[in-house]
Design an enzyme around this catalytic site. Structure first.
Site, short mmCIF file in Angstrom:
data_model
loop_
_atom_site.label_atom_id
_atom_site.label_comp_id
_atom_site.label_asym_id
_atom_site.label_seq_id
_atom_site.Cartn_x
_atom_site.Cartn_y
_atom_site.Cartn_z
N ASN A 197 1.85 -4.44 7.37
CA ASN A 197 2.86 -4.93 6.44
C ASN A 197 3.68 -3.77 5.85
O ASN A 197 4.83 -3.96 5.45
CB ASN A 197 2.20 -5.73 5.32
CG ASN A 197 1.73 -7.09 5.79
OD1 ASN A 197 2.48 -7.87 6.37
ND2 ASN A 197 0.45 -7.38 5.58
N ALA B 144 0.80 -1.22 0.00
CA ALA B 144 0.00 0.00 0.00
C ALA B 144 0.83 1.28 0.00
O ALA B 144 0.28 2.37 0.11
CB ALA B 144 -0.92 0.00 1.22
N HIS C 284 -0.74 6.76 4.72
CA HIS C 284 0.61 6.46 5.15
C HIS C 284 1.53 7.63 4.80
O HIS C 284 1.50 8.13 3.67
CB HIS C 284 1.14 5.19 4.48
CG HIS C 284 0.22 4.02 4.59
ND1 HIS C 284 0.04 3.32 5.76
CD2 HIS C 284 -0.58 3.43 3.67
CE1 HIS C 284 -0.83 2.35 5.55
NE2 HIS C 284 -1.21 2.39 4.30
#
Length: 259
Positions: free
Chosen positions: A185, A117, A215
């Site tokens: 992850n 991601a 993020h």
């Protein structure tokens, strides 16, 4: 035609099944619920066989793990020892199991980690050729992405009751993956590209005002400073970014170009 096998048929597995690059085809799937997998495949992809996990290594040229750390632990060694390529979506498992890190070193040319991601990992890896002084990841997720996380329940945090942003974790990437083995992850991927899980710092926030997984990466090195942020829309599973499957597809295309 390059054959692909999927270890898992959840949100990522189904997305991969539908969008295989030209010249590649899924031939086999291993799923926890084999009956449900057969029912889905009967209309979605009737040519795909449902096989036990232990037989997956013999079914394809490339095996993609998309079912969690426990599955990667079971298939990594057999797949790699059989001479197959392995794409592991559960990067966090490598921080939890030293034997998986050792396999990655031994079979680096066939043990692949999609970017998942986040992005910018190629730049982080380039910085790691010199000196990285610090690496930091701040992740914000909506409550739906962190339901039923055991560690949060142990801390007395009920995600559905949050009405404003709350930082629920701060620590190293190694600690983050231990607390959130299925949810961070991205922290593992960043640490493996850069200065390792003990020096990569992670914050996790739950924010009821957002609908995507956000993020932000900051890396300081002797070659410069990297700042990168992304808002990744969820897949059909609120806890999984739609970018996760697409990062695997992009990696498959690169592998196809090198074969």
């Amino acid at each position: 035609m390059t054959t692909i096998a999927l270890a898992g048929l959840g949100a990522i597995g189904r997305s991969l099944l539908q969008d295989m690059p030209e010249g590649m085809r899924v031939g086999a799937v291993a799923a926890r619920n084999e009956e449900a997998a057969r029912a889905y495949l009967a209309t979605a992809a009737p040519w795909v066989a449902v096989v036990p996990l232990a037989q997956l290594a013999g079914q394809a040229d490339i095996i993609i793990e998309c079912a969690g750390p426990h599955v990667l632990e079971q298939i990594a060694a057999p797949v790699l020892q059989a001479g197959r390529h392995l794409l592991a979506m559960s990067a966090g498992a490598l921080l939890l199991r030293p034997e998986l890190l050792a396999l990655r070193e031994q079979y680096r040319h066939r043990f692949h980690l999609p970017s998942g991601a986040i992005g910018g990992l190629d730049a982080v890896a380039a910085m790691a050729e010199g000196e990285i002084r610090s690496a930091r990841l701040v992740t914000r997720k909506p409550p739906a992405a962190l339901r039923d996380v055991v560690w949060l329940e142990q801390q007395g945090i009920v995600v559905e009751q949050l009405r404003q942003p709350q930082r629920v974790f701060s620590g190293t990437a190694a600690e983050a993956v231990r607390c959130f083995p299925d949810n961070l992850n991205v922290a593992a991927a960043l640490s493996l590209a850069g200065i390792g899980p003990q020096r990569t710092m992670v914050e996790l926030w739950i924010d009821p005002a957002i609908g995507s997984n956000c993020h932000a990466i900051e890396v300081e090195s002797d070659s410069g400073r990297l700042q990168f942020s992304i808002q990744a829309l969820p897949s059909t599973n609120a806890g999984t970014s739609s970018l996760a499957a697409r990062s695997a597809l992009a990696l498959l295309r690169r592998l196809a170009g090198s074969r």
